[in-house]
Enzyme design. Structure first.
Site, PDB file in Angstrom:
ATOM      1  CD  GLU A   3      47.776  62.249  48.310  1.00 27.68           C
ATOM      2  OE1 GLU A   3      46.773  62.547  48.990  1.00 27.68           O
ATOM      3  OE2 GLU A   3      47.784  62.242  47.062  1.00 27.68           O
ATOM      4  CB  SER A  11      31.588   2.887  26.686  1.00 20.87           C
ATOM      5  OG  SER A  11      30.479   2.534  25.881  1.00 20.87           O
TER       6      SER A  11
END
Length: 777
Positions: free
Chosen positions: A185, A464
């Site tokens: 780079e 229930s």
């Protein structure tokens, strides 16, 4: 004269032009100086004061290996693989394991826990055929009392842009990786002053040819662009970038700039999470910390700098390999590696993890629960930027199995149904039945969906599931109610001023006359339950519900007794948790400890327990709920679990079969399952037919501890004739041994019983009780 007149007019015009030009240059110079001073201030203030926003990292519970632990060898191996442990010995490294029959050898990575650091170590773990750990030893064969594996990362709480990174020091980054970056780079990085004239010339030439501003950036310029500016390609942005790069080089040394670059650079996308910096990229792609990267692995990370999407090693492995080898070639050209090293490593594969991407969380529903708990104690900004480490209660083994079972079962229900549209949904909550720690939480059939969390937010009628609160209220009054007290299941109408008459019906549309209390619960008879609840008092029942841990305000209507109340699966889990833990109410918790990024403890979330009910009625209601599974609506569990597991549970089905529920617990696990449609249309599925199979299959996979509650001093066991509900002896066919609060058992003898037989039976029970006491001592 003519010449003087002409030049007399011309000369003042020229002097005025040059004067204006000088003013323009001066103004431009002043503007440039001011702009440069502004950029200089910005560079120094932001670069020095800039702290990377670090997300809060969330971990599952650590797996603690010790002799006697019940955990299958395969489950331990699965957790190691999920944590990016590699199979095969890697001398001098950690993060690997080998399997040798009943033994596993593990090179445990170092990790900083909430109570201090644990160094890297090699251990050997021995399992028996029943999935029980027999020995844990160090590399020299010495027995170890306990070894913790580092916890599995399960997600985080991220900044608004979902950037994630793991900060590293330059000294921690392998030298070959740094050499690869500079060779590829910016070869002149250590000699230039923030810019490269040849690179700038190439960029200008590219612009002149109409190809835009391409190339020409040094590492410093790339850092400035990522750190301070936007990625737009304009002359203004490039000029600003150049000035700021020079200023950055003036104020900071090369190593500071390089270290910041290595932590800032974008290196990939993990679903909705952005992977920044070599520290996180190393973990994401290779499952190891950056200091353990090999030469080709470091070269691959450098290869990704040019374009993480273009060279993604998962989607484009050929491109990634080609680019990585180019990086290696550049290293050879700059003498960072020899030609021999280049030829040796270029033939190696990419070596990336086979693990699928997870994004911001592998288990988003559970992380959502953690986040809600944290919001009580921490600011939003701190959670998203301070790098907190949150250690949770999630058990990855339980979580994964809950997700798979729910998804598979719902898919099967959709496929098997002959009516309606697909799209059933569900939720599962699993806790430790004694501590209230949430071990798993599934918010829907797609466990990776980061949307509506049904486990927390789907408040649905519970049907229930509320009945145990009614029966617990009754059994807390042993002078009036026992497990054999007859309850009328005949026609029942509840009249209330200003409201229509309420006339409940049983699921089978039948009435069953007088039935024992335990049978009314086991068969989930609505009429008998409604009569019992109204006889006790609706307000008393709702008081019990609140003591069980429900904080939501409930309407004092008779219909509330049969579950006409909306609760989330997590709320239901809280209610049943109090029963499962023997009457001790402990708020469900998902967090154990929170520390700073460097391991300093911040807050602990200890177990908070309060006794909500005496042990006697809790013991009785648990026995009644075991009857639900043994002989009532939950008896289908026998398909998955043997009777000796002793599950206590309750089915729940709401009006028009819109919601299917099952809640139950064993000796160590409590789980709640809900199945239904989001739009509340009829699912035409019952709790026993839809939710119970999910629960049963999950528990069969977890091999839970049997439920065997210690009998309280105030409870005695008595033989009862089931047909008459009277006291029996061993001579009575089908006699049942049932628990009673001491002094509440029936004294009248059944026709089949003799006085001598009952006395003998009492002596047996007394002898048994004393032997139990003696054995306990």
């Amino acid at each position: 004269m003519f010449r003087r007149r002409i030049f007399g007019e011309i000369e003042p015009r020229r002097s005025k032009f040059w004067r204006y030009l000088r003013y323009a240059f001066l103004a431009l110079a002043l503007f440039g100086a001011g702009f440069t001073l502004y950029l200089d201030f910005r560079v120094r203030s932001e670069f020095e004061g800039r702290r990377f926003a670090l997300p809060a990292r969330i971990y599952a519970r650590p797996l603690e290996l010790h002799a006697g632990l019940r955990v299958p060898q395969g489950d331990v191996i699965d957790e190691l693989r999920d944590n990016n442990y590699h199979e095969g010995i890697r001398e001098g490294d950690s993060g690997w394991f080998v399997r040798d029959g009943e033994w596993i050898e593990v090179a445990v990575r170092p990790f900083r826990f909430w109570d201090g650091p644990q160094n890297a170590l090699r251990v050997r773990v021995n399992f028996d055929a029943n999935g029980v750990v027999q020995k844990v030893q160090d590399a020299q064969g010495a027995d170890l009392p306990l070894v913790r594996l580092e916890p599995l990362p399960i997600g985080g709480i991220y900044p608004g842009n979902n950037q994630d990174r793991v900060l590293v020091r330059l000294s921690e980054v392998p030298k070959p990786l740094v050499q690869a970056l500079i060779a590829t780079e910016d070869r002149a990085f250590y000699t230039h002053h923030g810019y490269d004239l040849r690179g700038i010339a190439r960029a200008v030439w590219s612009f002149v040819r109409g190809k835009g501003l391409q190339g020409g950036s040094t590492l410093t310029q790339q850092l400035v662009k990522n750190f301070f500016l936007t990625p737009e390609r304009t002359l203004q942005r490039k000029g600003t970038e150049l000035i700021m790069s020079v200023l950055l080089e003036l104020h900071y040394d090369k190593d500071e700039i390089l270290e910041t670059y290595l932590n800032e650079i974008y290196l990939g996308q993990d679903r909705d999470r952005a992977v920044h910096g070599v520290g996180l990229a190393s973990l994401h792609y290779f499952g190891k910390t950056v200091d353990h990267l090999s030469l080709p692995e470091g070269a691959l990370l450098v290869a990704l700098v040019k374009g993480p999407g273009v060279y993604d090693p998962y989607r484009h492995p050929d491109r990634a390999l080609e680019r990585r080898n180019l990086v290696l070639r550049e290293m050879r050209n700059t003498n960072a590696i020899t030609s021999e090293e280049f030829l040796l490593v270029r033939s190696t594969g990419l070596g990336v993890n086979a693990k699928a991407s997870t994004g911001t969380s592998t288990h988003p529903a559970f992380v959502d629960l953690v986040y809600r708990h944290l919001r009580r104690d921490y600011d939003e900004a701190d959670l998203r930027s301070e790098g907190l480490r949150i250690f949770t209660t999630l058990d990855p083994r339980v979580q994964v199995k809950a997700e798979k079972v729910l998804e598979r079962r719902i898919t099967q229900f959709d496929r098997d149904k002959r009516f309606g549209d697909p799209g059933l949904e569900g939720a599962v909550v699993v806790t430790d039945s004694q501590t209230g720690e949430v071990e798993a939480l599934v918010g829907g059939r797609d466990p990776r969906y980061r949307g509506f969390n049904r486990a927390l937010d789907a408040a649905r009628p519970v049907g229930s599931l509320l009945k145990p609160a009614i029966y617990l209220t009754a059994l807390a009054d042993p002078s009036h109610y026992t497990l054999v007290t007859p309850i009328d299941d005949g026609p029942f109408v509840w009249k209330s001023r200003g409201a229509p008459d309420w006339e409940p019906m049983n699921f089978d549309r039948q009435f069953h006359g007088a039935v024992p209390l335990r049978t009314a619960l086991a068969q989930s008879y609505n009429v008998a339950t409604a009569r019992l609840g109204t006889d006790i008092g609706v307000s008393r029942v709702l008081g019990t519900v609140q003591r069980l841990g429900i904080e939501r305000a409930l309407q004092p209507f008779a219909s509330t007794l049969l579950g006409a109340v909306d609760l989330s699966p997590l709320e239901v889990a809280q209610m049943y948790q109090t029963i499962a833990s023997g009457g001790f109410r402990a708020p469900l918790r998902a967090i154990r400890e929170v520390t700073t990024q460097d391991g300093r403890p911040l807050k602990r979330y200890p177990l908070a327990v309060e006794q909500a009910f005496p042990p006697e009625p809790i013991y009785l209601i648990t026995a009644a709920m075991q009857g639900v599974v043994r002989e009532g609506t939950g008896k289908g569990l026998s398909t998955w679990l043997p009777p000796e597991t002793g599950v206590a549970g309750k089915t729940g089905t709401t009006d028009e079969q819109r919601d299917a529920w099952f809640a139950g617990f064993t000796g160590d696990k409590l789980a709640i399952v809900w199945i239904g449609y989001d739009d509340n249309r009829s699912a035409r599925l019952t709790g026993a037919g839809a939710a119970l199979p999910v629960w049963g299959e999950l528990m069969a996979a977890l091999a839970p501890e049997p439920l065997a509650l210690p009998k309280p001093e105030g409870v005695e066991s008595v033989l009862v004739d089931p047909s008459s509900g009277l006291r029996a002896d061993a001579g009575c066919n089908g006699a049942l041994e049932l628990p009673f609060a001491r002094g509440s058992a029936p004294s009248e003898r059944a026709p089949c019983a003799s006085a001598v037989g009952i006395v003998v039976e009492d002596v047996k029970q007394t002898t048994k009780k004393w032997w139990q006491r003696l054995w306990g001592r």
